[in-house]
Design an enzyme around this catalytic site. Sequence first.
Site, PDB file in Angstrom:
ATOM      1  N   GLU A 205       1.006  -1.152  -0.240  1.00 28.59           N
ATOM      2  CA  GLU A 205       0.076   0.141   0.020  1.00 28.59           C
ATOM      3  C   GLU A 205       0.945   1.210   0.016  1.00 28.59           C
ATOM      4  OE1 GLU A 205      -3.535   2.249   2.748  1.00 28.59           O
ATOM      5  OE2 GLU A 205      -2.922   0.199   3.362  1.00 28.59           O
ATOM      6  N   ASN A 246      -6.072   2.300  -0.782  1.00 33.33           N
ATOM      7  CA  ASN A 246      -7.173   1.913   0.228  1.00 33.33           C
ATOM      8  C   ASN A 246      -8.203   3.006  -0.211  1.00 33.33           C
ATOM      9  OD1 ASN A 246      -8.772   1.040   1.996  1.00 33.33           O
ATOM     10  ND2 ASN A 246      -7.140   0.991   3.685  1.00 33.33           N
ATOM     11  N   GLU A 308     -12.588  -0.147   6.992  1.00 37.54           N
ATOM     12  CA  GLU A 308     -12.608   1.172   8.069  1.00 37.54           C
ATOM     13  C   GLU A 308     -13.233   2.360   7.348  1.00 37.54           C
ATOM     14  OE1 GLU A 308      -9.039  -0.153  11.308  1.00 37.54           O
ATOM     15  OE2 GLU A 308      -8.624   1.448   9.806  1.00 37.54           O
ATOM     16  N   ASP A 450       1.565   2.964  11.991  1.00 41.48           N
ATOM     17  CA  ASP A 450       0.530   3.923  12.871  1.00 41.48           C
ATOM     18  C   ASP A 450       1.508   4.820  13.839  1.00 41.48           C
ATOM     19  OD1 ASP A 450      -0.774   1.400  12.046  1.00 41.48           O
ATOM     20  OD2 ASP A 450      -2.457   2.045  13.592  1.00 41.48           O
TER      21      ASP A 450
END
Length: 625
Positions: A205, A246, A308, A450
């Site tokens: 990604e 995404n 999400e 993250d």
Amino acid sequence: MADQRAARSVRSGWARRVVGCAVVLLLTLATPVQASARAAAVPPVTVPALSNWRAEQGSYSFGPGSRIVARDPAARRVADTLADDLRAAGHGTVPVVRRGAHAGDIVIGVDPSASRLGTEGYELRSGESLLVTAAGETGAFYGTRTLLQLLAQSDRVPAGSTVDVPQYKERGVGVCACYVHISTAWLENLVRDMAYHKLNQLLLELKVKSDAHPEADTWGYYTRDEIRRLVALGEKYHVEIIPEINSPGHMDPWIQNRPDLQLTDADGVKQPARLDITQDAAFTYYTSLIDEYAQVFTSGSWHMGADEYMLGSDFAKYPQILAYARARYGANATPQDAFIDFVNRVQAYAAAKGKKLRIWNDGLTGANTVPVTAGTTVEHWLNVTTKPSRLIAQGYPLMNAAYSLYLVRGGFHTDTKALYDQSWDPRSFEGEKLASRAGVTGAKISLWPDNGRGETENEVATAMDPALRHIAQVTWGSAHPDPTYAEFTARGAAVGHAPGWRDLTRVPVAEGTYTFRGGAATADLQVRRTADGYVTLRSATSGGCLEVSGGKLTLNVPLDPGVEVTESPCVAADNLQRWELESVRGGYRLVNAITRMAVHVTDAGRLLQYPPDQEPPSVWQLTIH
């Protein structure tokens, strides 16, 4: 000594599995010939472990006269790659010839009639020469990976044979370089190590610099040439690199400067991470990115994420989505139907381009009346209402991407020892353990950024090593080849890294105080190596350390180009004070360990960070005091 310790560990593990204390005593009293025969029956050490090994008398010896014999074109391609890797591993130049095998040679054969081996399996026979046979090129390639692992331990391979076939067709690693940049050198190391351990799928990604949408080219991107080189390496080493953008959630790397495409809530607030799926323009924008990626990625798959979308919110705040769904699917439609509609439209677009769609599972909550298009691969990472068994029953190919396999940069790390001790395998999903492998395509570990400031690339690589070897083992063969996790890690230490793997922790200069001269800037800096293989640069006059700070933070990292490099109080735990000294012609570049941008010196002597394609990195000459 490490190889001897690993070999002793494997032999002792074999003894514990096979015999009790009384038989161990008999082994102690056995003749040397008997002990040698028993040792020969132990499979040679590889990762993944060989599931079967038929021992024979003698051994194969690789030496200066060894050649690689390969007759047909597919076998010759494998042979050429093997020759490259043997040279990279320090075994010298090994010639590739078409015929005339003799003792000491490596013979590679591709025989399509060997259908029992499947597309990726192989047979290896070791004796006076060493033979690798497969039904196709990929299987032959994997046979050479086993050979390279064996030669990493000794130039002698015990005589015997094995038939080695993977249990799962998808064996992978997922990497999100979607916000915090990851160097291409790190990714190249990963591809080599994946292939060495017979992993075949890398999900990336990431952001490729866009010609069609330059407003999206905030930092974190890769140039097309960088991706082409990486994809070519993957093709050489039989690693399929699958790109992901995404959507419709997590779109902020792309649409933060496109408010016209952002979903707007009932209060009129724009959502920069959410694409407005009710707009035709949003679908056109997203598919234009697919078209751009198709120019550099050759994979037959496209991953659109689809996870999400309503993270931290709910569909009720966006009444236009329900209205859109009912307009398309009738009065009983749900907001989730609008989401699935977007997924299916992307699936149809990708299919028309010859690509199969992949999505994450958490958006499949069961609150929809419109089904996801058949054949869409679902990567299951989160325990939600629709269980893995239900997805398989509905006919969706299912990959295990469980959260328990995650490495979150600066946060959660998969507990590989615990997974090994419980004999985890790809049937063990979040929320459900399946009785059968049927419908399960495989499994992968995943790296997420993250907290980008939490760990450097080199720290992540160290943490990922055992997880990578474990996922290679459980997707190819037995989940528990050794009695203890310590013995399994010894197995990994014995085979080491792939040929051509670069030690990115090597610092090219000794510690000390140097005068740095770069363009209009001169400074006396104390160079100290960090434990993870970078350096800190401490001013000999002020005592402060060079650091990138300022600008907008993304995942706790200053990712804006043009941010100034300043001196701040030295803090050992501050990764933004860690630098890579990159050797180049004429000196060194300074690259920040976290932002992955290089220092550019302005005509006025200011130090600014920039991507190398925006401003040329300054070259520094170092003179030691």
